[in-house]
Design an enzyme around this catalytic site. Structure first.
Site, PDB file in Angstrom:
ATOM      1  N   CYS A 210      43.345  43.031  34.563  1.00 51.10           N
ATOM      2  CA  CYS A 210      42.258  42.055  34.650  1.00 51.10           C
ATOM      3  C   CYS A 210      41.210  42.281  33.554  1.00 51.10           C
ATOM      4  O   CYS A 210      40.479  43.269  33.586  1.00 51.10           O
ATOM      5  CB  CYS A 210      41.633  42.165  36.048  1.00 51.10           C
ATOM      6  SG  CYS A 210      40.061  41.330  36.237  1.00 51.10           S
TER       7      CYS A 210
ATOM      8  N   CYS B 238      37.592  42.512  34.704  1.00 52.96           N
ATOM      9  CA  CYS B 238      37.399  43.801  35.388  1.00 52.96           C
ATOM     10  C   CYS B 238      37.080  44.886  34.360  1.00 52.96           C
ATOM     11  O   CYS B 238      36.195  45.722  34.575  1.00 52.96           O
ATOM     12  CB  CYS B 238      38.639  44.203  36.170  1.00 52.96           C
ATOM     13  SG  CYS B 238      39.116  43.043  37.469  1.00 52.96           S
TER      14      CYS B 238
END
Length: 109
Positions: free
Chosen positions: A34, A37
């Site tokens: 991600c 993230c």
């Protein structure tokens, strides 16, 4: 992917570490693939140092631990959920600015 003040929460330790914590807890639901993230990780690491001793900050890898994110309706990542006394206080989704994270943490103090 976490600094030394950032804890690792799993399906197995979530209840003990988060729900039964005497301190407020910020949980970052994330995954290795991600990009947002990864973008927010340094801010989470930094805040873990700033709030050390006042707020517990940790991460749940959603690929390795699927029960907990499902229990809290995590659909997109990163999702950051603030817990206090075992209850959800608030949550943010996405790579939000540091100021938004700090405002979230201040709600629990």
């Amino acid at each position: 992917m976490a600094g030394d003040k950032v804890l690792e929460f799993t399906d197995n330790n979530f209840e003990a570490e988060v729900l039964k914590s005497s301190q407020p807890v910020l949980v970052d639901f994330w995954a290795t693939w991600c990009a947002p993230c990864k973008a927010i990780a340094p801010v989470v690491d930094e805040l873990a140092g700033v709030y050390d001793g006042r707020v517990k900050i940790g991460k749940v890898n959603v690929d390795e631990n699927q029960a907990t994110p499902g229990q809290y309706g995590v659909r997109g990542i990163p999702t950051l959920i603030l817990f206090k006394d075992g209850q959800v206080v608030d949550q943010l989704v996405g790579a939000v600015p540091r100021s938004q994270l700090e405002a979230l943490l201040e709600k629990a103090l």
